[in-house]
Design an enzyme around this catalytic site. Sequence first.
Site, PDB file in Angstrom:
ATOM      1  N   ALA A  12       0.909  -1.195   0.095  1.00 46.37           N
ATOM      2  CA  ALA A  12      -0.174   0.022  -0.151  1.00 46.37           C
ATOM      3  C   ALA A  12       0.713   1.388   0.089  1.00 46.37           C
ATOM      4  O   ALA A  12       0.732   2.136  -0.904  1.00 46.37           O
ATOM      5  CB  ALA A  12      -1.074   0.097   1.083  1.00 46.37           C
ATOM      6  N   CYS A  46      -7.066  -5.961   3.571  1.00 49.35           N
ATOM      7  CA  CYS A  46      -8.129  -5.889   4.234  1.00 49.35           C
ATOM      8  C   CYS A  46      -9.408  -6.931   3.695  1.00 49.35           C
ATOM      9  O   CYS A  46     -10.370  -7.104   4.421  1.00 49.35           O
ATOM     10  CB  CYS A  46      -8.770  -4.340   3.969  1.00 49.35           C
TER      11      CYS A  46
HETATM   12  C1  FAD Z   1      -6.612  -9.632   7.198  1.00 44.70           C
HETATM   13  C2  FAD Z   1      -6.352  -7.914   7.348  1.00 44.70           C
HETATM   14  C3  FAD Z   1      -7.452  -7.316   7.297  1.00 44.70           C
HETATM   15  C4  FAD Z   1      -7.268  -5.841   7.212  1.00 44.70           C
HETATM   16  N1  FAD Z   1      -8.356  -4.927   7.052  1.00 44.70           N
HETATM   17  C5  FAD Z   1      -8.244  -3.836   7.034  1.00 44.70           C
HETATM   18  C6  FAD Z   1      -9.316  -2.716   6.883  1.00 44.70           C
HETATM   19  O1  FAD Z   1     -10.356  -3.279   6.911  1.00 44.70           O
HETATM   20  N2  FAD Z   1      -9.315  -1.501   7.029  1.00 44.70           N
HETATM   21  C7  FAD Z   1      -8.113  -1.058   7.108  1.00 44.70           C
HETATM   22  O2  FAD Z   1      -8.026   0.385   7.189  1.00 44.70           O
HETATM   23  N3  FAD Z   1      -6.780  -1.815   7.111  1.00 44.70           N
HETATM   24  C8  FAD Z   1      -6.759  -3.188   7.236  1.00 44.70           C
HETATM   25  N4  FAD Z   1      -5.967  -3.787   7.415  1.00 44.70           N
HETATM   26  C9  FAD Z   1      -4.569  -3.020   7.354  1.00 44.70           C
HETATM   27  C10 FAD Z   1      -3.978  -2.888   6.084  1.00 44.70           C
HETATM   28  O3  FAD Z   1      -3.964  -3.995   5.478  1.00 44.70           O
HETATM   29  C11 FAD Z   1      -2.449  -2.166   6.372  1.00 44.70           C
HETATM   30  O4  FAD Z   1      -2.635  -1.358   7.318  1.00 44.70           O
HETATM   31  C12 FAD Z   1      -1.787  -1.954   5.160  1.00 44.70           C
HETATM   32  O5  FAD Z   1      -1.551  -3.000   4.531  1.00 44.70           O
HETATM   33  C13 FAD Z   1      -0.458  -1.425   5.451  1.00 44.70           C
HETATM   34  O6  FAD Z   1       0.218  -1.049   4.139  1.00 44.70           O
HETATM   35  P1  FAD Z   1       1.885  -0.896   4.417  1.00 44.70           P
HETATM   36  O7  FAD Z   1       2.196  -0.546   3.033  1.00 44.70           O
HETATM   37  O8  FAD Z   1       2.331  -0.042   5.310  1.00 44.70           O
HETATM   38  O9  FAD Z   1       2.392  -2.381   4.771  1.00 44.70           O
HETATM   39  P2  FAD Z   1       2.055  -3.928   4.098  1.00 44.70           P
HETATM   40  O10 FAD Z   1       0.734  -3.856   3.283  1.00 44.70           O
HETATM   41  O11 FAD Z   1       2.286  -4.629   5.022  1.00 44.70           O
HETATM   42  O12 FAD Z   1       3.272  -3.867   3.141  1.00 44.70           O
HETATM   43  C14 FAD Z   1       4.533  -3.940   3.541  1.00 44.70           C
HETATM   44  C15 FAD Z   1       5.199  -4.717   2.613  1.00 44.70           C
HETATM   45  O13 FAD Z   1       6.779  -4.742   2.825  1.00 44.70           O
HETATM   46  C16 FAD Z   1       7.440  -5.975   2.511  1.00 44.70           C
HETATM   47  N5  FAD Z   1       8.624  -5.984   3.076  1.00 44.70           N
HETATM   48  C17 FAD Z   1       8.612  -5.833   4.350  1.00 44.70           C
HETATM   49  N6  FAD Z   1      10.131  -5.833   4.752  1.00 44.70           N
HETATM   50  C18 FAD Z   1      10.765  -5.759   3.464  1.00 44.70           C
HETATM   51  C19 FAD Z   1      12.306  -5.886   3.239  1.00 44.70           C
HETATM   52  N7  FAD Z   1      12.998  -5.775   4.330  1.00 44.70           N
HETATM   53  N8  FAD Z   1      12.455  -5.896   1.908  1.00 44.70           N
HETATM   54  C20 FAD Z   1      11.535  -5.887   1.087  1.00 44.70           C
HETATM   55  N9  FAD Z   1      10.178  -6.092   1.362  1.00 44.70           N
HETATM   56  C21 FAD Z   1       9.728  -6.073   2.509  1.00 44.70           C
HETATM   57  C22 FAD Z   1       6.436  -6.861   2.892  1.00 44.70           C
HETATM   58  O14 FAD Z   1       6.540  -8.274   2.283  1.00 44.70           O
HETATM   59  C23 FAD Z   1       4.939  -6.135   2.559  1.00 44.70           C
HETATM   60  O15 FAD Z   1       4.407  -6.649   1.300  1.00 44.70           O
HETATM   61  C24 FAD Z   1      -6.268  -5.122   7.252  1.00 44.70           C
HETATM   62  C25 FAD Z   1      -4.917  -6.122   7.282  1.00 44.70           C
HETATM   63  C26 FAD Z   1      -4.896  -7.355   7.607  1.00 44.70           C
HETATM   64  C27 FAD Z   1      -3.736  -8.409   7.527  1.00 44.70           C
END
Ligand code: FAD
Length: 458
Positions: A12, A46
Amino acid sequence: MTQRLVVIGGDATGMSAASQARRRRDAGDLEIIAFERGHHTSYSACGIPYWVAGDVDDPNALVARTAEEHRARDIDLRLGTEAVEIDLDGRRVRTRGQDGGAEAWTGFDHLVIATGAVPVRPPIPGIDADGVHGVQTLDDGEALMAGIDRDVVHDAVVVGGGYIGVEMAEAMLRHGLRVTLLERDEQPMATLDPDMGHLVREAMEGMGIRVETGSAVREVLTGGDGRVRAVATDKDEYPAQMVVLGLGVRPETTLAREAGLPLGARGGLLTDLSMRVRGTEGIWAGGDCVEVLNLVSGALQHIALGTHANKHGRIIGTNIGGGYATFPGVVGTAVSKVCDVEIARSGLKESQARAAGLRYVTAVIESTSRAGYFPGAAPMTVKIIAEHSTGRLLGLQIVGREGAAKRVDIGAVALTAGMTVGQMTALDLGYAPPFSPVWDPVLVAASKAAEKVRTTCG
Ligand SMILES: Cc1cc2nc3c(=O)[nH]c(=O)nc-3n(C[C@H](O)[C@H](O)[C@H](O)COP(=O)(O)OP(=O)(O)OC[C@H]3O[C@@H](n4cnc5c(N)ncnc54)[C@H](O)[C@@H]3O)c2cc1C
């Protein structure tokens, strides 16, 4: 001269940042390389509970933009590539290909740390047994779905009664399984006050979900084949051929910590309003790996939500792209559901208000989603927390049926604007019998809270 943006984390925040930077700067001006250690990009975690439940039948529908689509827009997305070190002085990142593949250094002018969060996995015996599933990633969802199809599963235990736990309890129920939800706190949905969490519990029990609270999981018990057969708490044992973990997450900041970047008390990266890591130049962070300011309490918090992650990514991309954007903070709004019961909260719950040193009054009311006489009118409970004396809205919680959850957005706006409950009662909300009673339930609660402020805080 062409600059280079390196993104760590291809979901995201990371891909929103990359896409927004690309919209503002072309490839001749800004080269973009994104490293993602998993196999998927830009997908909606999500949506996983709803895919498992059967509301969404194709996991590909959860993918907002494919790797090929990113690459077609001149974003060099490298899946299966993990960043293993950030060299701040050398302004470069060391990466490793999958399964111990080749290592390489990549220099950067801008770096976006978007590594997300890692699920909490308590170090108890049996936690890694066959049949124990997390639901953090699409890969986790695929493994869980394969387990349901492949194994003989009659009983599922969901560990953790937060929003992912209750959503997964519904998903398991809809597969026809006997479901037990184990929660260490007094009630499920600890983001609500216990009196509101109790309503969720009653509703879940009414659906046939066994809810056991106040006991910690001690061990996952396995059979001779190494597969899960039960979960033991300090009170009892619960049969299970499948266990789903929903114990919350913590910021994934291993690389950032090793590089010496500033972390807060909850382990998340600290940024300024533009989402630049504090005290750095050209290093940005957002999403589940950062701490955010709670605008109501004034405290930093770690809140892992996609709604923040996407905004952070866009802001970072705008700033790298030469524009100017800031993220002021959050008011703590979240919605969820279990079967037909909708759950919503914004602002502070009582314990958070106390922790912030705030005195408050509360008001709880029962109302309906539509005019009482209109077909389909469903009950809803609304709780408001208002600051003692000033009447400033501090928090709103709602548990009800269809039409309940998104009413919390009224509270989110009022909290952001710093409104009092008295001012809320004058809000010109829409009304027609199919949508609400003539006094919307949130206004009824605000009115009751305003009355309490008037009569008890003189
Ligand atoms: C089951 C579930 C349901 C959810 N429902 C909701 C909802 O209804 N509403 C809502 O607002 N939020 C919801 N969320 C939360 C939402 O999905 C997360 O807040 C959001 O995906 C965060 O985005 P991000 O990019 O910060 O992290 P992530 O989506 O976790 O992405 C981080 C990425 O970084 C990668 N990564 C990590 N370390 C490294 C590295 N060293 N090298 C290369 N790649 C790496 C990981 O593999 C991952 O793909 C839900 C989450 C889950 C698990």
